[in-house]
Design an enzyme around this catalytic site. Structure first.
Site: not given
Length: 725
Positions: A200, A237, A321, A334
């Site tokens: 990422r 995005y 989580d 999330g």
């Protein structure tokens, strides 16, 4: 020992709950904010010095975004970008595979789909949960507080330094490697590598737009862009007010495992290895990857976990989580943590007692368990390699997935579940159509509060309920009246002359009607008994019809008591103080009953007498009838679509109410001067009541026995009504 109220619920004093949250991530802060806004005392314990997500973006689909907006957090004001489209490119060629304009699709959803930087969302939640502004008491954040032990039964946390703290509820929001969930029986689940890992990184949008190889890819800012190959994919995005582009490069774990030494989010990745993994992708993709800053490039394993047997145990709940770690393929990890936190707060409104926490956690689990795992299933399917999908004969239905994911409001859903739970606990609640809105307030449950509540007593004391009742007792034909009696009812006396009364009561100061009132007028047939199945008899007065001039008492009386109520206008005109009165009974201007009482004088009660008269002497006459213990009537509910059939029918009895404690003694006035005039009408002038008016008008009149006016405070709610047999 805790006292209980008449409905069986605890009378334990209400106070804010003391809630201890382990973990200060998005799930922890959302839970803290939601519970703070419910009015509770919230403390958050975070093992790190500053818990903050960095270096990545997050999806806030409609289901999660709406909950944040409800709490006052507008993602658009913290740099969130509305997702307006989805584009998928063919990885090897860079050609467009398909495009979807979600700006039109977004009209389906109540709230927008935002793409926001995790750090910005995390900071906003932290500030709202712990800051001085906002609804409720600020949550207290304790950093550097590493929890070593979790006592779910006692709601106690023990820390590494040996100190401990207790509360009414523990919330485990401590992530995928949760310590808290091991305190749930069967919950000592260990996360495992799903077979995929992800790089990422973030890039400034202008870096991409200034390069001819990548400019086209960011020409429509706000779109979610994907390149999906057989076993690897790249997703891009925008976030931070469209100034940054977020990238997630998902690939087989074995190809980058050399970079991963731990299990966290902050492992530094190799740019060269990332370029090698995506070497077969189009030049435009490689141009993007080349721009990644290796010093900020992160890589982590996508962890999965076996399904927890439960999210709750005793006074412990796990969220996010810690309860259900998500793979990223639906962008719901999330969002589901946010749903967890808000749902938990929804079942714990201010006033929830510590003794009720365990039951409320059961509702939380019922609302969250199936949904979270269903979305996990969608997510796993969406992340499968093309060959695996084909081998299992599975197909992706992303629109179906989106519909289920987006089309849910955890607050609305959970508050409805709580309402049903509370209604099931309260045995005194009344229900009637429309039942969709839950239990109905009324005379036996005013203002939605318990009939014994202090507020009801205060209202009744401030605006005392008053009544004035006119009664005209007259002689009539027993053989005519007995045709009204259903099976099981009979006159106690064989005499063909019977007694009946027209009784009109006007009520005022009714707490359940906002201090207002209404009038009722009914025919009461005296000297009736009912023979029960066991052969025993009940003695009382039979009520075949009761007219009222207000909708609410008619509806509540019909539905809750089964009384034979009809609407009519009732006008009571009092003249010369308490000495005379004229009462009219009409429907839309058509009068079908007129009653007068005059010459009323105050009646002095005489001990051992009845209605102020001395007791009669025994002689050769028949023995007096048994005392009337209450009022009978017959409940009948017609069957829908089956004329002439009943869904239910049975007799009802209301015992005479005892005088309310502390009320004034009623004032009674009596007279022999009274008139009764009942008129039959045709169906044109009295379309819904002519059959009743005709019957009443044909009732023989053999003379008035007595008339009375009784003024009193305190009104019976007829809650003693019970079914006979």
């Amino acid at each position: 020992m805790t006292d209980t109220t008449p409905d069986g619920t605890s009378s334990e004093p209400a106070r804010p709950l003391r809630i201890l949250i382990i973990g200060a991530g998005i799930g922890g802060f959302t839970t803290a904010l939601a519970l703070r806004q419910q009015g509770h005392d919230v403390q958050i314990f975070e093992s790190s010095k500053l818990a903050q997500d960095t270096g990545a973006a997050i999806h806030l689909a409609s289901n999660a975004n709406g909950l944040l907006r409800r709490m006052g957090l507008d993602a658009g004001k913290i740099g969130g970008v509305e997702c307006v489209g989805v584009t998928e490119y063919i990885p090897q060629t860079g050609a467009v595979k398909y495009q979807i304009d979600t700006s039109q699709m977004s009209k389906m959803w109540q709230h927008p789909w935002h793409l926001v930087h995790r750090a910005h969302l995390h900071t906003a939640l932290k500030d709202m949960a712990t800051g001085p502004e906002g609804k409720g008491q600020a949550a207290k954040l304790h950093v550097g507080s590493r929890v070593q032990g979790v006592d779910a039964e006692g709601a106690i946390l023990t820390f590494e330094d040996g100190t401990s703290v207790s509360g009414d509820l523990l919330v485990g929001a401590d992530g995928v490697h949760s310590l808290a969930r091991s305190s749930i029986p069967g919950g000592d689940k260990k996360p495992f590598d799903s077979g995929k890992s992800a790089f990422r990184f973030l890039l400034p949008t202008e870096v991409l737009s200034s390069d001819s190889q990548t400019a086209e890819l960011v020409s429509k800012i706000g779109a979610l862009v994907m390149w999906i190959a057989e076993d690897r994919r790249l997703v891009m995005y925008p976030c931070v007010n469209k100034t940054m582009m977020n990238f997630v490069a998902i690939h087989p774990s074995k190809e980058s495992e050399a970079d991963i030494t731990g299990a966290g989010w902050q492992e530094t990745g190799s740019k060269a290895r990332m370029l090698h993994i995506y070497k077969d992708f189009a030049p435009s993709v490689l141009a993007i990857l080349e721009k990644a800053d290796e010093s900020k490039l992160k890589v982590w394993q996508l962890l999965d976990m076996e399904q927890m047997p439960s999210f709750i145990y005793e006074k412990l709940a796990v969220v996010g989580d810690a309860a259900h770690p998500f793979l990223p393929h639906q962008g719901q990890g999330g969002g589901q943590a946010i749903e967890d936190g808000v749902a938990l707060a929804a079942v714990l409104p201010l006033g929830t007692k510590p003794s009720e926490v365990k039951d409320r956690l059961q509702i939380f689990e019922e609302c969250r368990y199936e949904r979270a795992h269903r979305i996990q299933g969608y997510t796993r399917t969406a992340g499968m390699d093309t060959a695996d999908l084909a081998a299992k004969g599975m197909k992706l239905d992303m629109m179906d997935y989106m519909g289920y994911n987006f089309g849910h409001d955890a607050w609305d859903y959970t508050t409805k579940a709580l309402q049903k739970h509370l209604e099931a606990q309260d045995k005194l609640l009344q229900f009637r159509n429309p039942v969709e809105f839950g239990a109905s307030p009324g005379p036996r449950r005013p203002l939605g509060m318990h009939p014994t509540s202090a507020k009801i007593h205060t209202l009744r004391k401030e605006t005392p309920e008053k009544s004035r009742t006119y009664s005209i007792r007259f002689r009539t034909s027993r053989t005519y009246l007995q045709n009204l009696l259903p099976a099981g009812f009979a006159f106690t006396s064989p005499a063909t002359v019977a007694s009946a009364s027209i009784i009109c009561t006007t009520l005022d100061g009714m707490a359940w009607l906002g201090g207002g009132g209404y009038s009722m007028l009914g025919l009461y047939i005296h000297g009736i008994n009912y023979t029960k199945r066991d052969g025993s008899k009940v003695f009382g007065t039979y009520l075949p019809v009761l007219f009222e001039n207000a909708a609410d008492p008619i509806i509540t009386g019909r539905d809750e008591l089964g009384m034979p109520k009809l609407f009519a206008d009732i006008d009571v005109k009092e003249n010369d103080g308490d000495k005379s009165s004229e009462i009219s009974l009409s429907w839309r201007g058509t009068t079908f009953g007129t009653f007068t009482v005059s010459g009323l004088t105050l009646e002095e009660p005489v001990s051992n007498g009845v209605n102020g008269s001395p007791p009669g002497r025994r002689g050769p006459s028949p023995p007096p009838p048994p005392p009337e213990a209450g009022t009978f009537y017959y409940r009948y509910i017609p069957s829908v679509g089956e004329p002439g059939k009943a869904d239910v029918e049975y007799p009802v009895f209301i015992p005479k109410p005892e005088a309310a404690e502390g009320t004034e003694a009623p004032k009674s006035f009596a007279s022999k001067s009274a008139t009764i005039s009942l008129q039959g009408k045709d169906w044109q002038s009295l379309p819904t009541l002519h059959h009743v008016a005709d019957w009443l008008a044909a009732m023989p009149m053999y003379g008035v026995e007595e008339a009375k006016l009784v003024r009193s405070t305190g009104v019976s709610d007829s809650s003693g009504a019970r079914r006979l047999d």
